[in-house]
Design a protein around this motif. Structure first.
Motif, PDB file in Angstrom:
ATOM      1  N   LEU A 180     129.008  41.261  76.247  1.00  0.00           N
ATOM      2  CA  LEU A 180     128.767  39.831  76.426  1.00  0.00           C
ATOM      3  C   LEU A 180     127.734  39.351  75.408  1.00  0.00           C
ATOM      4  O   LEU A 180     127.900  38.303  74.777  1.00  0.00           O
ATOM      5  CB  LEU A 180     128.251  39.548  77.845  1.00  0.00           C
ATOM      6  CG  LEU A 180     129.233  39.651  79.014  1.00  0.00           C
ATOM      7  CD1 LEU A 180     128.469  39.535  80.335  1.00  0.00           C
ATOM      8  CD2 LEU A 180     130.300  38.569  78.933  1.00  0.00           C
TER       9      LEU A 180
ATOM     10  N   SER B  66     119.107  44.090  83.781  1.00  0.00           N
ATOM     11  CA  SER B  66     119.788  43.795  85.041  1.00  0.00           C
ATOM     12  C   SER B  66     118.927  42.858  85.863  1.00  0.00           C
ATOM     13  O   SER B  66     117.710  43.021  85.940  1.00  0.00           O
ATOM     14  CB  SER B  66     120.059  45.084  85.826  1.00  0.00           C
ATOM     15  OG  SER B  66     120.755  44.797  87.018  1.00  0.00           O
TER      16      SER B  66
ATOM     17  N   SER C  70     132.840  37.930  88.075  1.00  0.00           N
ATOM     18  CA  SER C  70     133.780  37.800  86.957  1.00  0.00           C
ATOM     19  C   SER C  70     134.973  38.739  87.147  1.00  0.00           C
ATOM     20  O   SER C  70     136.114  38.385  86.812  1.00  0.00           O
ATOM     21  CB  SER C  70     133.081  38.085  85.622  1.00  0.00           C
ATOM     22  OG  SER C  70     132.711  39.446  85.504  1.00  0.00           O
TER      23      SER C  70
ATOM     24  N   SER D 207     131.015  35.037  78.311  1.00  0.00           N
ATOM     25  CA  SER D 207     129.600  34.844  77.956  1.00  0.00           C
ATOM     26  C   SER D 207     129.178  33.379  78.050  1.00  0.00           C
ATOM     27  O   SER D 207     128.010  33.079  78.322  1.00  0.00           O
ATOM     28  CB  SER D 207     129.333  35.386  76.552  1.00  0.00           C
ATOM     29  OG  SER D 207     129.878  34.521  75.548  1.00  0.00           O
TER      30      SER D 207
ATOM     31  N   PHE E  32     128.699  48.920  83.636  1.00  0.00           N
ATOM     32  CA  PHE E  32     128.089  47.611  83.896  1.00  0.00           C
ATOM     33  C   PHE E  32     127.264  47.181  82.686  1.00  0.00           C
ATOM     34  O   PHE E  32     127.365  46.038  82.217  1.00  0.00           O
ATOM     35  CB  PHE E  32     127.197  47.702  85.146  1.00  0.00           C
ATOM     36  CG  PHE E  32     126.597  46.400  85.569  1.00  0.00           C
ATOM     37  CD1 PHE E  32     127.273  45.549  86.430  1.00  0.00           C
ATOM     38  CD2 PHE E  32     125.340  46.014  85.129  1.00  0.00           C
ATOM     39  CE1 PHE E  32     126.716  44.343  86.828  1.00  0.00           C
ATOM     40  CE2 PHE E  32     124.773  44.813  85.520  1.00  0.00           C
ATOM     41  CZ  PHE E  32     125.466  43.976  86.372  1.00  0.00           C
TER      42      PHE E  32
ATOM     43  N   GLN F 181     128.509  39.315  86.887  1.00  0.00           N
ATOM     44  CA  GLN F 181     129.455  40.338  86.437  1.00  0.00           C
ATOM     45  C   GLN F 181     130.398  40.757  87.563  1.00  0.00           C
ATOM     46  O   GLN F 181     131.588  40.968  87.343  1.00  0.00           O
ATOM     47  CB  GLN F 181     128.708  41.536  85.849  1.00  0.00           C
ATOM     48  CG  GLN F 181     127.895  41.181  84.617  1.00  0.00           C
ATOM     49  CD  GLN F 181     127.821  42.300  83.587  1.00  0.00           C
ATOM     50  OE1 GLN F 181     127.563  42.046  82.441  1.00  0.00           O
ATOM     51  NE2 GLN F 181     128.040  43.537  83.966  1.00  0.00           N
TER      52      GLN F 181
ATOM     53  N   TYR G   2     137.238  46.068  84.422  1.00  0.00           N
ATOM     54  CA  TYR G   2     138.161  44.941  84.562  1.00  0.00           C
ATOM     55  C   TYR G   2     139.611  45.412  84.590  1.00  0.00           C
ATOM     56  O   TYR G   2     140.503  44.757  84.058  1.00  0.00           O
ATOM     57  CB  TYR G   2     137.975  43.965  83.398  1.00  0.00           C
ATOM     58  CG  TYR G   2     136.665  43.216  83.420  1.00  0.00           C
ATOM     59  CD1 TYR G   2     136.538  42.005  84.095  1.00  0.00           C
ATOM     60  CD2 TYR G   2     135.547  43.723  82.755  1.00  0.00           C
ATOM     61  CE1 TYR G   2     135.338  41.318  84.107  1.00  0.00           C
ATOM     62  CE2 TYR G   2     134.330  43.048  82.768  1.00  0.00           C
ATOM     63  CZ  TYR G   2     134.231  41.848  83.442  1.00  0.00           C
ATOM     64  OH  TYR G   2     133.040  41.169  83.462  1.00  0.00           O
TER      65      TYR G   2
ATOM     66  N   HIS H  74     129.545  46.391  79.513  1.00  0.00           N
ATOM     67  CA  HIS H  74     130.121  45.046  79.459  1.00  0.00           C
ATOM     68  C   HIS H  74     129.053  43.970  79.299  1.00  0.00           C
ATOM     69  O   HIS H  74     129.317  42.925  78.688  1.00  0.00           O
ATOM     70  CB  HIS H  74     130.979  44.800  80.693  1.00  0.00           C
ATOM     71  CG  HIS H  74     132.260  45.583  80.682  1.00  0.00           C
ATOM     72  ND1 HIS H  74     133.344  45.203  79.933  1.00  0.00           N
ATOM     73  CD2 HIS H  74     132.619  46.734  81.295  1.00  0.00           C
ATOM     74  CE1 HIS H  74     134.325  46.082  80.090  1.00  0.00           C
ATOM     75  NE2 HIS H  74     133.912  47.016  80.920  1.00  0.00           N
ATOM     76  N   ARG H  75     127.843  44.197  79.833  1.00  0.00           N
ATOM     77  CA  ARG H  75     126.768  43.246  79.593  1.00  0.00           C
ATOM     78  C   ARG H  75     126.436  43.197  78.113  1.00  0.00           C
ATOM     79  O   ARG H  75     126.217  42.122  77.528  1.00  0.00           O
ATOM     80  CB  ARG H  75     125.514  43.636  80.394  1.00  0.00           C
ATOM     81  CG  ARG H  75     124.381  42.586  80.283  1.00  0.00           C
ATOM     82  CD  ARG H  75     123.013  43.217  80.276  1.00  0.00           C
ATOM     83  NE  ARG H  75     122.802  44.143  79.195  1.00  0.00           N
ATOM     84  CZ  ARG H  75     122.490  43.784  77.960  1.00  0.00           C
ATOM     85  NH1 ARG H  75     122.374  42.506  77.627  1.00  0.00           N
ATOM     86  NH2 ARG H  75     122.308  44.706  77.023  1.00  0.00           N
TER      87      ARG H  75
ATOM     88  N   ALA I 268     128.397  33.018  81.537  1.00  0.00           N
ATOM     89  CA  ALA I 268     127.239  33.852  81.879  1.00  0.00           C
ATOM     90  C   ALA I 268     125.915  33.166  81.553  1.00  0.00           C
ATOM     91  O   ALA I 268     124.922  33.353  82.261  1.00  0.00           O
ATOM     92  CB  ALA I 268     127.325  35.178  81.141  1.00  0.00           C
TER      93      ALA I 268
ATOM     94  N   THR J 240     122.516  38.409  87.023  1.00  0.00           N
ATOM     95  CA  THR J 240     123.428  39.159  86.158  1.00  0.00           C
ATOM     96  C   THR J 240     124.417  39.946  86.998  1.00  0.00           C
ATOM     97  O   THR J 240     125.623  39.978  86.704  1.00  0.00           O
ATOM     98  CB  THR J 240     122.638  40.113  85.245  1.00  0.00           C
ATOM     99  OG1 THR J 240     121.733  39.355  84.437  1.00  0.00           O
ATOM    100  CG2 THR J 240     123.571  40.910  84.347  1.00  0.00           C
TER     101      THR J 240
ATOM    102  N   GLU K 283     135.439  38.725  76.465  1.00  0.00           N
ATOM    103  CA  GLU K 283     134.000  38.797  76.732  1.00  0.00           C
ATOM    104  C   GLU K 283     133.279  37.557  76.191  1.00  0.00           C
ATOM    105  O   GLU K 283     132.341  37.045  76.819  1.00  0.00           O
ATOM    106  CB  GLU K 283     133.413  40.062  76.086  1.00  0.00           C
ATOM    107  CG  GLU K 283     133.913  41.380  76.662  1.00  0.00           C
ATOM    108  CD  GLU K 283     133.189  41.784  77.935  1.00  0.00           C
ATOM    109  OE1 GLU K 283     132.377  40.987  78.454  1.00  0.00           O
ATOM    110  OE2 GLU K 283     133.423  42.910  78.409  1.00  0.00           O
TER     111      GLU K 283
END
Length: 392
Positions: free
Chosen positions: A44, A98, A109, A79, A37, A106, A165, A40-41, A82, A102, A75
């Motif tokens: 982004l 987090s 997504s 973003s 998690f 995610q 993903y 991938h954040r 996001a 968020t 990504e």
């Protein structure tokens, strides 16, 4: 599997299955998520905040960008959505950030991009032979395959609890398989080439694609006994396949080649200094050997699918530093074979049960224990009962 002319899956029941699993995914939003998690954040944040020239150099976080460029652009696109949820998630220096927004972004997504997987399953259903179709809807091969893929236990826990993903990526793979079954070879090749530039783990099954396309597309005729007519080889078709690979690779890697950063990108994708050279060379050698052995003896789309599964299992068995999630690379394609023959169904049940059980350590927190046990039991019971009914 049947020819492209076979009727497509019924719209209403398929839509109901897709909607049902989507609602289940929404219910899993508050569950535990892994370090992926944060991975991938961070990606982004990297792709949104930095110019492309710094994407594969940025190392503020330990979770550096190590997927191919198409996934980096993926990504980047996410973003820009996001930022309307929580701008702070796009700050590179907000490590382990987090927030509720968020989390929602995610999770949603992943759910949203699963639309490609749903479409790919629908296309695979069109290729299923309906000769074994029972009177009841639930006994039809198309229905059973749809459940086995859309409600796959492993994919549910890996993507919608653990967090990744894979549904989106497996959607590309299944769609490419469907196109090959439909004799749309160029589309299948294009989709797989694109997939490789999203996630390079699919290199493990590249030998099956390469040899099958060479055998079934570049050779245009067979002898009466089914063997290759060697003088039917088409250099034009071979060049067209090579052109697809070249153009996709140029689109993906071209900007970094222009920036003189290709070695840096490759060092991220294949971090040999960490000892992963064994993970890439050893399994691919065995996968290539086995694929050659099988493809030369088996002709047709089903033979291709068997070779793809063999490549995936070879890489899983012989590779080093192999992640539990890699078993899905064999489980999902095996679902397509399971509704065709009783022998394949038996292998599928063994593979999917043991493979899914091996995913249990990914969810190690107490609240998720009953969830993973219940979901696996339901999926396993359905798989056994439906396939037993199909081949009774």
């Amino acid at each position: 599997m049947a020819a492209p002319g076979v009727a497509a899956c019924g719209g209403s029941w398929f839509s109901a299955l897709a909607l049902g699993v989507t609602l289940l995914k929404c219910l899993l939003i508050p569950t535990y998520h892994s370090t992926d998690f944060e991975v991938h954040r961070n990606w982004l944040a990297i792709t949104h905040s930095l110019p492309i020239s710094q994407w594969y150099y940025e190392a503020t976080s330990e979770w550096t960008l190590d997927y191919p460029p198409f996934f980096a652009w993926f990504e980047y696109a996410l973003s820009h959505v996001a930022k309307y949820f929580d701008q702070e998630m796009l700050n590179i220096h907000n490590l382990n950030y987090s927030s509720s927004r968020t989390l929602l972004f995610q999770r949603f997504s992943v759910i949203f991009t699963d639309a490609l997987f749903v479409y790919a399953v629908h296309e695979c259903c069109k290729c299923i032979d309906g000769k074994k179709a029972g009177k009841e809807l639930t006994e039809k091969p198309k229905f059973i395959l749809s459940v086995l893929l859309l409600w796959n236990f492993g994919l549910l826990i890996v993507d919608h609890i653990h967090f990744q993903y894979n549904g989106f990526l497996f959607g590309l793979m299944l769609l490419s398989i469907a196109r090959l079954f439909q004799k749309r070879h160029m589309e299948g090749a294009l989709l797989f080439a694109v997939l490789l530039h999203f996630k390079h783990i699919y290199l493990y099954v590249a030998p099956a694609y390469g040899i099958y396309l060479l055998r079934s597309y570049c050779f245009t005729a067979n002898k009466p006994d089914g063997s290759i007519r060697w003088n039917s080889f088409s250099f034009i078709r071979l060049i067209s396949l090579g052109l697809i690979v070249f153009l996709v690779s140029a689109l993906s890697l071209g900007p970094f080649l222009a920036l003189n950063q290709l070695p840096q990108v490759l060092s991220r994708l294949f971090p040999f200094k960490r000892g992963l050279c064994h993970a890439y060379w050893a399994p691919n050698f065995w996968a290539l050997y086995n694929a050659l052995d099988k493809v030369l003896s088996v002709i047709g789309p089903r033979g291709f699918l068997r070779c793809l599964i063999l490549c995936a299992l070879s890489s899983f068995l012989f590779g080093w530093h192999v992640h539990e999630k890699a078993i899905l690379l064999a489980v999902l394609p095996m679902s397509l074979l399971s509704v065709g023959k009783a022998g394949d169904a038996s292998i599928f049940l063994i593979l999917t049960t043991t493979g899914h059980y091996s995913l249990f350590p990914l969810l190690f927190t107490a609240p998720e224990l009953p969830i993973k046990i219940l979901l696996m039991l339901l999926f396993t019971i359905y798989s056994i009962s439906s396939l037993k009914t199909l081949f009774r």
